[in-house]
Design a protein around this motif. Structure first.
Motif, PDB file in Angstrom:
ATOM      1  N   HIS A  61       0.970  -1.218   0.116  1.00 33.10           N
ATOM      2  CA  HIS A  61      -0.088   0.092  -0.035  1.00 33.10           C
ATOM      3  C   HIS A  61       0.992   1.109   0.080  1.00 33.10           C
ATOM      4  O   HIS A  61       1.804   0.999   0.738  1.00 33.10           O
ATOM      5  CB  HIS A  61      -0.841  -0.019   1.140  1.00 33.10           C
ATOM      6  CG  HIS A  61      -2.061   0.985   1.088  1.00 33.10           C
ATOM      7  ND1 HIS A  61      -2.048   2.250   1.697  1.00 33.10           N
ATOM      8  CD2 HIS A  61      -3.261   0.879   0.460  1.00 33.10           C
ATOM      9  CE1 HIS A  61      -2.890   2.518   1.375  1.00 33.10           C
ATOM     10  NE2 HIS A  61      -4.070   1.907   0.782  1.00 33.10           N
ATOM     11  N   GLN A  94       0.419  -4.619  -6.637  1.00 39.16           N
ATOM     12  CA  GLN A  94      -0.762  -4.727  -5.976  1.00 39.16           C
ATOM     13  C   GLN A  94      -0.873  -3.587  -4.953  1.00 39.16           C
ATOM     14  O   GLN A  94      -0.138  -3.736  -4.015  1.00 39.16           O
ATOM     15  CB  GLN A  94      -1.131  -6.169  -5.367  1.00 39.16           C
ATOM     16  CG  GLN A  94      -2.511  -6.153  -5.138  1.00 39.16           C
ATOM     17  CD  GLN A  94      -2.978  -7.527  -4.894  1.00 39.16           C
ATOM     18  OE1 GLN A  94      -2.562  -8.485  -5.150  1.00 39.16           O
ATOM     19  NE2 GLN A  94      -4.106  -7.777  -4.249  1.00 39.16           N
ATOM     20  N   LEU A  96      -3.845  -2.298  -3.131  1.00 39.26           N
ATOM     21  CA  LEU A  96      -4.982  -2.340  -2.190  1.00 39.26           C
ATOM     22  C   LEU A  96      -5.726  -0.902  -2.394  1.00 39.26           C
ATOM     23  O   LEU A  96      -5.521  -0.126  -3.227  1.00 39.26           O
ATOM     24  CB  LEU A  96      -4.243  -2.372  -0.490  1.00 39.26           C
ATOM     25  CG  LEU A  96      -3.369  -3.688  -0.482  1.00 39.26           C
ATOM     26  CD1 LEU A  96      -3.122  -3.456   1.062  1.00 39.26           C
ATOM     27  CD2 LEU A  96      -3.932  -5.004  -0.807  1.00 39.26           C
ATOM     28  N   TYR A 108      -9.421  -1.739   3.730  1.00 34.50           N
ATOM     29  CA  TYR A 108     -10.522  -2.352   3.427  1.00 34.50           C
ATOM     30  C   TYR A 108     -11.715  -1.821   4.185  1.00 34.50           C
ATOM     31  O   TYR A 108     -13.042  -2.445   4.178  1.00 34.50           O
ATOM     32  CB  TYR A 108     -10.323  -3.628   3.606  1.00 34.50           C
ATOM     33  CG  TYR A 108      -9.332  -4.504   2.623  1.00 34.50           C
ATOM     34  CD1 TYR A 108      -9.670  -4.593   1.408  1.00 34.50           C
ATOM     35  CD2 TYR A 108      -8.037  -4.678   3.003  1.00 34.50           C
ATOM     36  CE1 TYR A 108      -8.898  -5.421   0.587  1.00 34.50           C
ATOM     37  CE2 TYR A 108      -7.134  -5.280   2.314  1.00 34.50           C
ATOM     38  CZ  TYR A 108      -7.448  -5.713   0.920  1.00 34.50           C
ATOM     39  OH  TYR A 108      -6.688  -6.117   0.133  1.00 34.50           O
TER      40      TYR A 108
END
Length: 205
Positions: A61, A94, A96, A108
């Protein structure tokens, strides 16, 4: 608008480095066919997805990037990280979810699936644009370098960004103000409601 411009710039950098900003795909039935170049495509729930050859990458992230104000930002460090990945032979990053986080500061648990997290805004860029006085950044605490203490970071960056917003609105620099107005118009289907929601949340908790 600045946040989304930063995202676009990093995505362009990722594309030039032949990296793919990663995510997760949903389940569901899938079928495959070849495109004109012979590459396999899959279709999941009506969404076209390309199947890439075996590759390697990193899950990180942007808040974990090096940052001078207690948290990683979508600034120079992000571009340098893309260069590092490309030089290392990596092809996936990746990242997030990048939305504004709520209780627990988890990517999330965002208040919006579309809005960006203001903590990722590059303060150095705002300083270069004249929205932040360099002396304001001298107020920054001595934040830890090996982890993010979200409470102090949120307090510091929120105050700085609010000050920058007031300066921007009072100056209304011609080109950037036009870009801002265009951004608001193009995203009014979600932006006004989200701004109202956040204002009510800030007022009433």
């Amino acid at each position: 608008a600045l946040y989304f411009d930063s995202i676009k710039g990093i995505v362009r950098k990722v594309s030039r480095g032949r990296l793919v900003p990663g995510g997760t795909s949903g389940g569901g039935q899938a079928r495959a066919q070849q495109d004109r170049d012979g590459r396999l495509l899959t279709f999941e729930r009506g969404v076209e997805r390309m199947r890439f050859p075996r590759s390697a990458g990193v899950l990180l992230h942007p808040t974990s990037l090096p940052g001078g104000f207690g948290i990683g930002e979508l600034g120079d460090a992000a571009y340098l990280f893309v260069d590092f990945l490309a030089a290392s032979g990596q092809s996936l990053w990746q990242i997030l979810p990048l939305g504004p986080t709520g209780y627990g500061d988890s990517p999330y648990a965002c208040f919006s699936a579309i809005a960006g997290n203001p903590l990722l805004i590059d303060l150095a860029q705002l300083t270069e644009e004249g929205d932040i006085d360099p002396s304001d950044l001298a107020e920054a605490a001595d934040f830890p370098r090996n982890h993010v203490e979200f409470g102090p970071v949120i307090s510091f960056k929120t105050a700085i960004l609010q000050r920058a917003a007031r300066t921007f609105r009072s100056r209304q620099p011609t080109e950037r103000w036009a870009d801002f107005q265009r951004f608001c118009e193009e995203n009014r289907d979600w932006l006004d409601d989200f701004a109202l929601f956040m204002a009510l949340k800030d007022a009433h908790g």
